[in-house]
Design a protein around this motif. Structure first.
Motif, PDB file in Angstrom:
ATOM      1  N   ARG A  27     -76.189 -82.991  27.526  1.00  0.00           N
ATOM      2  CA  ARG A  27     -74.911 -82.861  28.252  1.00  0.00           C
ATOM      3  C   ARG A  27     -74.150 -84.178  28.216  1.00  0.00           C
ATOM      4  NH1 ARG A  27     -77.765 -79.768  31.674  1.00  0.00           N
ATOM      5  NH2 ARG A  27     -78.190 -81.449  33.143  1.00  0.00           N
ATOM      6  N   ALA A  28     -74.866 -85.276  28.474  1.00  0.00           N
ATOM      7  CA  ALA A  28     -74.193 -86.585  28.493  1.00  0.00           C
ATOM      8  C   ALA A  28     -73.624 -86.907  27.112  1.00  0.00           C
ATOM      9  CB  ALA A  28     -75.176 -87.662  28.938  1.00  0.00           C
ATOM     10  N   ALA A  29     -74.377 -86.561  26.062  1.00  0.00           N
ATOM     11  CA  ALA A  29     -73.908 -86.869  24.696  1.00  0.00           C
ATOM     12  C   ALA A  29     -72.663 -86.047  24.370  1.00  0.00           C
ATOM     13  CB  ALA A  29     -75.008 -86.588  23.689  1.00  0.00           C
ATOM     14  N   GLY A  50     -87.064 -87.474  22.832  1.00  0.00           N
ATOM     15  CA  GLY A  50     -86.312 -86.774  23.875  1.00  0.00           C
ATOM     16  C   GLY A  50     -85.566 -85.581  23.319  1.00  0.00           C
ATOM     17  N   GLU A  51     -84.256 -85.576  23.494  1.00  0.00           N
ATOM     18  CA  GLU A  51     -83.438 -84.432  23.052  1.00  0.00           C
ATOM     19  C   GLU A  51     -82.765 -84.700  21.716  1.00  0.00           C
ATOM     20  OE1 GLU A  51     -81.034 -83.427  26.498  1.00  0.00           O
ATOM     21  OE2 GLU A  51     -82.815 -83.707  27.740  1.00  0.00           O
ATOM     22  N   ASN A  52     -83.279 -85.676  20.993  1.00  0.00           N
ATOM     23  CA  ASN A  52     -82.773 -85.999  19.658  1.00  0.00           C
ATOM     24  C   ASN A  52     -81.302 -86.411  19.655  1.00  0.00           C
ATOM     25  OD1 ASN A  52     -85.051 -83.766  18.197  1.00  0.00           O
ATOM     26  ND2 ASN A  52     -84.949 -85.911  17.735  1.00  0.00           N
ATOM     27  N   THR A  53     -80.790 -86.809  20.806  1.00  0.00           N
ATOM     28  CA  THR A  53     -79.385 -87.244  20.851  1.00  0.00           C
ATOM     29  C   THR A  53     -79.203 -88.518  20.016  1.00  0.00           C
ATOM     30  OG1 THR A  53     -79.991 -88.189  22.978  1.00  0.00           O
ATOM     31  CG2 THR A  53     -78.685 -86.185  23.032  1.00  0.00           C
ATOM     32  N   ASN A  54     -80.225 -89.383  20.038  1.00  0.00           N
ATOM     33  CA  ASN A  54     -80.127 -90.595  19.235  1.00  0.00           C
ATOM     34  C   ASN A  54     -80.402 -90.332  17.767  1.00  0.00           C
ATOM     35  OD1 ASN A  54     -79.506 -93.309  20.055  1.00  0.00           O
ATOM     36  ND2 ASN A  54     -80.851 -92.850  21.775  1.00  0.00           N
ATOM     37  N   SER A 105     -92.404 -84.118  26.421  1.00  0.00           N
ATOM     38  CA  SER A 105     -91.853 -82.972  27.148  1.00  0.00           C
ATOM     39  C   SER A 105     -91.383 -81.854  26.221  1.00  0.00           C
ATOM     40  CB  SER A 105     -90.679 -83.470  28.008  1.00  0.00           C
ATOM     41  OG  SER A 105     -89.772 -82.427  28.252  1.00  0.00           O
ATOM     42  N   VAL A 106     -91.985 -80.685  26.377  1.00  0.00           N
ATOM     43  CA  VAL A 106     -91.569 -79.525  25.568  1.00  0.00           C
ATOM     44  C   VAL A 106     -90.144 -79.110  25.929  1.00  0.00           C
ATOM     45  CG1 VAL A 106     -92.014 -77.075  25.091  1.00  0.00           C
ATOM     46  CG2 VAL A 106     -93.919 -78.661  25.245  1.00  0.00           C
ATOM     47  N   SER A 107     -89.819 -79.113  27.231  1.00  0.00           N
ATOM     48  CA  SER A 107     -88.473 -78.664  27.631  1.00  0.00           C
ATOM     49  C   SER A 107     -87.387 -79.518  26.980  1.00  0.00           C
ATOM     50  CB  SER A 107     -88.287 -78.739  29.148  1.00  0.00           C
ATOM     51  OG  SER A 107     -89.229 -77.954  29.802  1.00  0.00           O
ATOM     52  N   ARG A 108     -87.641 -80.808  26.872  1.00  0.00           N
ATOM     53  CA  ARG A 108     -86.639 -81.677  26.265  1.00  0.00           C
ATOM     54  C   ARG A 108     -86.519 -81.418  24.764  1.00  0.00           C
ATOM     55  NH1 ARG A 108     -85.879 -87.549  27.799  1.00  0.00           N
ATOM     56  NH2 ARG A 108     -83.767 -86.818  27.418  1.00  0.00           N
ATOM     57  N   HIS A 114     -74.418 -78.565  17.816  1.00  0.00           N
ATOM     58  CA  HIS A 114     -73.386 -79.606  17.731  1.00  0.00           C
ATOM     59  C   HIS A 114     -73.453 -80.471  16.481  1.00  0.00           C
ATOM     60  CE1 HIS A 114     -72.045 -78.299  21.579  1.00  0.00           C
ATOM     61  NE2 HIS A 114     -73.308 -78.249  21.933  1.00  0.00           N
ATOM     62  N   TRP A 115     -74.552 -80.431  15.776  1.00  0.00           N
ATOM     63  CA  TRP A 115     -74.631 -81.206  14.535  1.00  0.00           C
ATOM     64  C   TRP A 115     -74.803 -80.298  13.327  1.00  0.00           C
ATOM     65  CZ3 TRP A 115     -73.912 -86.511  14.249  1.00  0.00           C
ATOM     66  CH2 TRP A 115     -73.796 -87.166  15.483  1.00  0.00           C
ATOM     67  N   GLY A 116     -75.143 -79.032  13.585  1.00  0.00           N
ATOM     68  CA  GLY A 116     -75.197 -78.052  12.498  1.00  0.00           C
ATOM     69  C   GLY A 116     -76.581 -77.889  11.897  1.00  0.00           C
ATOM     70  N   GLU A 117     -76.659 -76.857  11.038  1.00  0.00           N
ATOM     71  CA  GLU A 117     -77.947 -76.470  10.454  1.00  0.00           C
ATOM     72  C   GLU A 117     -78.527 -77.575   9.563  1.00  0.00           C
ATOM     73  OE1 GLU A 117     -79.698 -73.637  11.084  1.00  0.00           O
ATOM     74  OE2 GLU A 117     -78.149 -73.233  12.577  1.00  0.00           O
ATOM     75  N   THR A 118     -77.644 -78.289   8.839  1.00  0.00           N
ATOM     76  CA  THR A 118     -78.163 -79.299   7.899  1.00  0.00           C
ATOM     77  C   THR A 118     -78.904 -80.391   8.664  1.00  0.00           C
ATOM     78  OG1 THR A 118     -76.231 -78.844   6.584  1.00  0.00           O
ATOM     79  CG2 THR A 118     -77.500 -80.781   5.949  1.00  0.00           C
ATOM     80  N   ALA A 119     -78.279 -80.856   9.761  1.00  0.00           N
ATOM     81  CA  ALA A 119     -78.949 -81.886  10.563  1.00  0.00           C
ATOM     82  C   ALA A 119     -80.231 -81.305  11.148  1.00  0.00           C
ATOM     83  CB  ALA A 119     -78.027 -82.378  11.677  1.00  0.00           C
ATOM     84  N   ALA A 120     -80.145 -80.062  11.651  1.00  0.00           N
ATOM     85  CA  ALA A 120     -81.327 -79.453  12.280  1.00  0.00           C
ATOM     86  C   ALA A 120     -82.471 -79.347  11.275  1.00  0.00           C
ATOM     87  CB  ALA A 120     -80.970 -78.082  12.844  1.00  0.00           C
ATOM     88  N   ASP A 121     -82.122 -79.000  10.034  1.00  0.00           N
ATOM     89  CA  ASP A 121     -83.169 -78.847   9.021  1.00  0.00           C
ATOM     90  C   ASP A 121     -83.816 -80.174   8.641  1.00  0.00           C
ATOM     91  OD1 ASP A 121     -82.748 -76.198   9.015  1.00  0.00           O
ATOM     92  OD2 ASP A 121     -81.536 -76.157   7.190  1.00  0.00           O
ATOM     93  N   ARG A 122     -83.120 -81.270   8.946  1.00  0.00           N
ATOM     94  CA  ARG A 122     -83.678 -82.583   8.563  1.00  0.00           C
ATOM     95  C   ARG A 122     -84.611 -83.156   9.618  1.00  0.00           C
ATOM     96  NH1 ARG A 122     -79.486 -86.865   6.527  1.00  0.00           N
ATOM     97  NH2 ARG A 122     -81.410 -87.965   6.015  1.00  0.00           N
ATOM     98  N   ILE A 123     -84.670 -82.525  10.788  1.00  0.00           N
ATOM     99  CA  ILE A 123     -85.490 -83.102  11.866  1.00  0.00           C
ATOM    100  C   ILE A 123     -86.564 -82.103  12.289  1.00  0.00           C
ATOM    101  CG2 ILE A 123     -85.446 -84.131  14.168  1.00  0.00           C
ATOM    102  CD1 ILE A 123     -82.400 -84.534  13.801  1.00  0.00           C
TER     103      ILE A 123
END
Ligand SMILES: C[S@@+](CC[C@H](N)C(=O)[O-])C[C@H]1O[C@@H](n2cnc3c(N)ncnc32)[C@H](O)[C@@H]1O
Length: 311
Positions: free
Chosen positions: A46-48, A82-86, A106-109, A120-129
């Motif tokens: 949320r903060a990001a 954490g939430e991979n914001t960084n 933390s699983v929830s995070r 917010h960053w899309g599938e390509t970013a998601a697939d890289r992490i």
């Protein structure tokens, strides 16, 4: 210990859970950190979203440091992601062939982070992490198995465990360990009081020295959104498995399929293999659950499974 539902109610009423748990009997420090951060799940995303400029500023300062040590084709592990914001803020600024992994207590995070990255960053970013749940004092990865290991304010809440955590991070890193953490000794008096009250780490320089770490860069960062908790970057060169002189691969294209991370059992140290809905160690005979799609590779969740039957 106080019921989790009561702690959740107190968190929602604005209480500081870390401080509250310091006086609770029968709970170890790592479990307190897990509870305090799990209750906050979703808050970093949320903060990001509300203030993306903060993350962009931070990434602008941190990414060039990472890029001095990362090479095409490397693996990068964000410990305590954490939430991979960084992770997201720099993942599109590092070589595209770098494969990023992250783990957290933390699983929830991690679940909140996975949704944030996709939306917010899309599938390509998601697939890289790729993320998994684990403990930094028992990282479920083989020694020297990740080219560059990094942390961002994740060693921070583990006062008293500094040596154990740094030793684990150095064990897993093959070429470099990059720490973005607060420096107690260089913080103002007010900052130190705050760090004392929250149980934040101290003496990282002395611990690295005692562990024989080779610190090749140490920089005080200028972008600090929490002035009472300024960040210092330590870069340690590691010598695992022929590093750091082996040649970098020539190509810099994203791999077609991400390589599976070589997980190990955090109890026995034996390799884990995927077996239906769990990870299992044929050598150690423990299984670990996959919860909401996330492998939970913590020693306290080791399930005895000596005779599995694959479906
Ligand atoms: C201050 S947050 C930073 C999160 C993230 N690195 C970032 O920069 O946004 C600290 C994170 O480290 C994780 N963490 C703290 N101690 C840990 C440990 N011993 N093992 C694994 N994760 C840990 C917490 O669960 C939390 O998500």
């Amino acid at each position: 210990m106080m019921l989790l539902s009561e702690l959740k109610r107190r968190y929602e009423a604005g209480d500081n859970i870390t401080r509250l748990l310091q006086t609770e009997p029968g709970i170890n420090e790592t479990r307190s950190i897990e509870i305090a951060y799990d209750l906050q799940a979703g808050s970093y995303a949320r903060a990001a979203l509300e203030n993306p400029a903060n993350w962009v500023d931070e990434a602008r300062e941190r990414t060039p440091i990472l890029n001095r040590y990362l090479r095409p084709g490397d693996t990068l592990l964000d410990a305590g992601c954490g939430e991979n914001t960084n992770t997201c803020a720099f993942v599109d600024q590092i070589p595209p062939s770098v494969r990023a992994y992250g783990f957290d207590l933390s699983v929830s995070r991690l679940v909140a982070g996975r949704r944030y990255v996709r939306q917010h960053w899309g599938e390509t970013a998601a697939d890289r992490i790729t993320v998994f749940c684990g403990r930094m004092d028992r990282i479920p990865l083989a020694s020297s198995s990740v080219d560059v290991v990094m942390t961002s304010h994740a060693v921070e809440p583990n006062r008293g465990q500094e040596a154990v955590l740094l030793r684990e991070l150095l064990r897993v890193a093959r070429r470099y360990l990059v720490l973005f953490e607060p420096c107690y000794e260089e913080t103002s008096e007010e900052g130190r009081r705050r760090m004392d009250s929250l149980g934040y780490v101290r003496d990282l320089d002395a611990h690295l020295k005692a562990l024989g770490a080779k610190v090749v860069e140490r920089t005080g960062l200028t972008v600090n959104h929490k002035p009472l908790n300024p960040t210092v970057c330590w870069v340690c060169e590691c010598t695992g498995d022929g590093a750091p002189d082996d040649p970098a691969p020539a190509s810099d294209t994203a791999p077609e399929a991400p390589p599976e991370m070589a997980y190990i059992c955090p109890v026995s140290g034996e390799p884990l293999v995927r077996l239906d809905d769990c990870y299992w160690s044929p050598g150690g005979l423990y299984a670990y659950p996959i919860l909401q799609g996330i492998p939970v590779l913590k020693p306290e969740y080791a399930i005895i499974l000596t005779r599995p039957v694959a479906s």
